[in-house]
Design a protein around this motif. Structure first.
Motif, PDB file in Angstrom:
ATOM      1  N   UNK A 142       0.811  -1.221   0.000  1.00  0.00           N
ATOM      2  CA  UNK A 142       0.000   0.000   0.000  1.00  0.00           C
ATOM      3  C   UNK A 142       0.850   1.281   0.000  1.00  0.00           C
ATOM      4  N   UNK A 143       2.153   1.154  -0.023  1.00  0.00           N
ATOM      5  CA  UNK A 143       3.036   2.325  -0.011  1.00  0.00           C
ATOM      6  C   UNK A 143       2.770   3.223  -1.219  1.00  0.00           C
ATOM      7  N   UNK A 144       2.888   4.516  -0.989  1.00  0.00           N
ATOM      8  CA  UNK A 144       2.732   5.517  -2.054  1.00  0.00           C
ATOM      9  C   UNK A 144       3.998   5.541  -2.900  1.00  0.00           C
ATOM     10  N   UNK A 145       3.849   5.818  -4.198  1.00  0.00           N
ATOM     11  CA  UNK A 145       4.970   5.721  -5.126  1.00  0.00           C
ATOM     12  C   UNK A 145       5.120   7.003  -5.946  1.00  0.00           C
ATOM     13  N   UNK A 146       6.379   7.384  -6.180  1.00  0.00           N
ATOM     14  CA  UNK A 146       6.732   8.458  -7.106  1.00  0.00           C
ATOM     15  C   UNK A 146       7.727   7.898  -8.105  1.00  0.00           C
ATOM     16  N   UNK A 147       7.585   8.274  -9.361  1.00  0.00           N
ATOM     17  CA  UNK A 147       8.462   7.789 -10.427  1.00  0.00           C
ATOM     18  C   UNK A 147       9.255   8.966 -10.993  1.00  0.00           C
ATOM     19  N   UNK A 148      10.568   8.827 -11.009  1.00  0.00           N
ATOM     20  CA  UNK A 148      11.451   9.837 -11.587  1.00  0.00           C
ATOM     21  C   UNK A 148      12.179   9.204 -12.771  1.00  0.00           C
TER      22      UNK A 148
ATOM     23  N   UNK B 247       3.217  11.076 -32.663  1.00  0.00           N
ATOM     24  CA  UNK B 247       2.322  10.797 -33.784  1.00  0.00           C
ATOM     25  C   UNK B 247       3.092  10.118 -34.920  1.00  0.00           C
ATOM     26  N   UNK B 248       2.562   8.978 -35.367  1.00  0.00           N
ATOM     27  CA  UNK B 248       3.149   8.198 -36.465  1.00  0.00           C
ATOM     28  C   UNK B 248       4.584   7.750 -36.193  1.00  0.00           C
ATOM     29  N   UNK B 249       4.935   7.573 -34.943  1.00  0.00           N
ATOM     30  CA  UNK B 249       6.275   7.123 -34.599  1.00  0.00           C
ATOM     31  C   UNK B 249       6.349   5.606 -34.795  1.00  0.00           C
ATOM     32  N   UNK B 250       7.226   5.113 -35.651  1.00  0.00           N
ATOM     33  CA  UNK B 250       7.279   3.678 -35.932  1.00  0.00           C
ATOM     34  C   UNK B 250       7.722   2.827 -34.743  1.00  0.00           C
ATOM     35  N   UNK B 251       8.380   3.438 -33.771  1.00  0.00           N
ATOM     36  CA  UNK B 251       8.838   2.678 -32.616  1.00  0.00           C
ATOM     37  C   UNK B 251       7.718   2.448 -31.599  1.00  0.00           C
ATOM     38  N   UNK B 252       6.718   3.298 -31.610  1.00  0.00           N
ATOM     39  CA  UNK B 252       5.613   3.190 -30.668  1.00  0.00           C
ATOM     40  C   UNK B 252       4.472   2.423 -31.333  1.00  0.00           C
ATOM     41  N   UNK B 253       4.265   1.209 -30.882  1.00  0.00           N
ATOM     42  CA  UNK B 253       3.183   0.375 -31.406  1.00  0.00           C
ATOM     43  C   UNK B 253       2.225   0.034 -30.276  1.00  0.00           C
ATOM     44  N   UNK B 254       0.998  -0.395 -30.602  1.00  0.00           N
ATOM     45  CA  UNK B 254       0.011  -0.682 -29.555  1.00  0.00           C
ATOM     46  C   UNK B 254       0.491  -1.687 -28.507  1.00  0.00           C
ATOM     47  N   UNK B 255       1.294  -2.653 -28.904  1.00  0.00           N
ATOM     48  CA  UNK B 255       1.694  -3.707 -27.972  1.00  0.00           C
ATOM     49  C   UNK B 255       2.967  -3.389 -27.187  1.00  0.00           C
ATOM     50  N   UNK B 256       3.588  -2.269 -27.458  1.00  0.00           N
ATOM     51  CA  UNK B 256       4.808  -1.901 -26.721  1.00  0.00           C
ATOM     52  C   UNK B 256       4.459  -1.526 -25.280  1.00  0.00           C
ATOM     53  N   UNK B 257       5.334  -1.902 -24.366  1.00  0.00           N
ATOM     54  CA  UNK B 257       5.174  -1.499 -22.970  1.00  0.00           C
ATOM     55  C   UNK B 257       5.737  -0.106 -22.775  1.00  0.00           C
ATOM     56  N   UNK B 258       5.026   0.692 -21.976  1.00  0.00           N
ATOM     57  CA  UNK B 258       5.482   2.033 -21.634  1.00  0.00           C
ATOM     58  C   UNK B 258       5.520   2.168 -20.119  1.00  0.00           C
ATOM     59  N   UNK B 259       6.314   3.115 -19.656  1.00  0.00           N
ATOM     60  CA  UNK B 259       6.446   3.370 -18.225  1.00  0.00           C
ATOM     61  C   UNK B 259       5.460   4.457 -17.833  1.00  0.00           C
ATOM     62  N   UNK B 260       4.523   4.130 -16.944  1.00  0.00           N
ATOM     63  CA  UNK B 260       3.623   5.184 -16.460  1.00  0.00           C
ATOM     64  C   UNK B 260       4.352   6.050 -15.431  1.00  0.00           C
ATOM     65  N   UNK B 261       4.204   7.357 -15.542  1.00  0.00           N
ATOM     66  CA  UNK B 261       4.872   8.251 -14.598  1.00  0.00           C
ATOM     67  C   UNK B 261       4.097   8.396 -13.301  1.00  0.00           C
ATOM     68  N   UNK B 262       2.873   7.903 -13.288  1.00  0.00           N
ATOM     69  CA  UNK B 262       2.091   7.880 -12.052  1.00  0.00           C
ATOM     70  C   UNK B 262       1.643   6.451 -11.811  1.00  0.00           C
ATOM     71  N   UNK B 263       1.810   5.997 -10.588  1.00  0.00           N
ATOM     72  CA  UNK B 263       1.454   4.637 -10.222  1.00  0.00           C
ATOM     73  C   UNK B 263       0.692   4.683  -8.906  1.00  0.00           C
ATOM     74  N   UNK B 264      -0.382   3.931  -8.847  1.00  0.00           N
ATOM     75  CA  UNK B 264      -1.305   3.952  -7.717  1.00  0.00           C
ATOM     76  C   UNK B 264      -0.645   3.595  -6.381  1.00  0.00           C
ATOM     77  N   UNK B 265       0.183   2.558  -6.371  1.00  0.00           N
ATOM     78  CA  UNK B 265       0.777   2.078  -5.127  1.00  0.00           C
ATOM     79  C   UNK B 265       1.966   1.177  -5.452  1.00  0.00           C
ATOM     80  N   UNK B 266       2.709   0.811  -4.420  1.00  0.00           N
ATOM     81  CA  UNK B 266       3.823  -0.098  -4.615  1.00  0.00           C
ATOM     82  C   UNK B 266       3.309  -1.469  -5.050  1.00  0.00           C
ATOM     83  N   UNK B 267       2.152  -1.869  -4.567  1.00  0.00           N
ATOM     84  CA  UNK B 267       1.559  -3.132  -5.002  1.00  0.00           C
ATOM     85  C   UNK B 267       1.261  -3.127  -6.486  1.00  0.00           C
ATOM     86  N   UNK B 268       0.719  -2.022  -6.990  1.00  0.00           N
ATOM     87  CA  UNK B 268       0.444  -1.900  -8.429  1.00  0.00           C
ATOM     88  C   UNK B 268       1.755  -1.917  -9.214  1.00  0.00           C
TER      89      UNK B 268
END
Length: 157
Positions: A11-17, A117-138
């Motif tokens: 349940x710990x709060x998280x910040x992403x840098x 926009x139209x970036x060939x490296x960014x596709x629907x199935x690529x994983x991205x890093x969210x800069x906001x995360x609900x909790x350490x569990x998430x």
């Protein structure tokens, strides 16, 4: 008080840098030498915070605070922001880069917002890093998100 991240509750709060470039081995050591003591002394209105950090992909730092012990206050959050400004100035790193971080294996590729926009490296199935995360569990259970499940889905229509 600094604790290893494994000892922090879900349940710990998280910040992403997210940094604007990967860290060298010596920079990782400098970051660790800075953060462990800073987190040990981190307090909100004089009350110590149970906190930890983890470095991911040699480019992202995740900070966690167990707010059931003591909640982080505006002043304590400001203090953590100062840490990253100080470390960034010392190491020549921008910890406030808001480019989209696309993960491929153990590597991160940053795409500036203006280049999504139209970036060939960014596709629907690529994983991205969210800069906001609900909790350490998430964070622990599935932190990375498929691009097509985030606000980036508008680029795949």
């Amino acid at each position: 008080m600094y604790l290893p991240i494994e000892q922090m509750p879900d349940h710990s709060r998280v910040w992403v840098y997210q940094a604007n470039r990967p860290f060298s081995t010596s920079e990782i050591q400098a970051i660790e030498n800075y953060l462990a003591p800073a987190l040990t002394q981190w307090a909100a209105h004089g009350a110590g915070l149970n906190a930890s950090y983890e470095i991911r992909f040699q480019q992202v730092i995740v900070i966690a605070v167990d707010e059931t012990i003591n909640a982080a206050s505006g002043c304590s959050i400001d203090a953590s922001t100062r840490w990253f400004k100080e470390m960034g100035a010392e190491l020549g790193i921008d910890f406030f880069d808001r480019s989209t971080a696309v993960v491929n294996g153990d590597e991160v590729t940053l795409i500036p917002l203006t280049a999504l926009k139209n970036n060939p490296f960014l596709t629907p199935s690529k994983d991205v890093i969210p800069l906001q995360t609900e909790s350490l569990g998430a964070y622990r259970s599935g932190w990375l998100q498929r691009a097509d499940t985030t606000w980036l889905k508008r680029y795949f229509a």
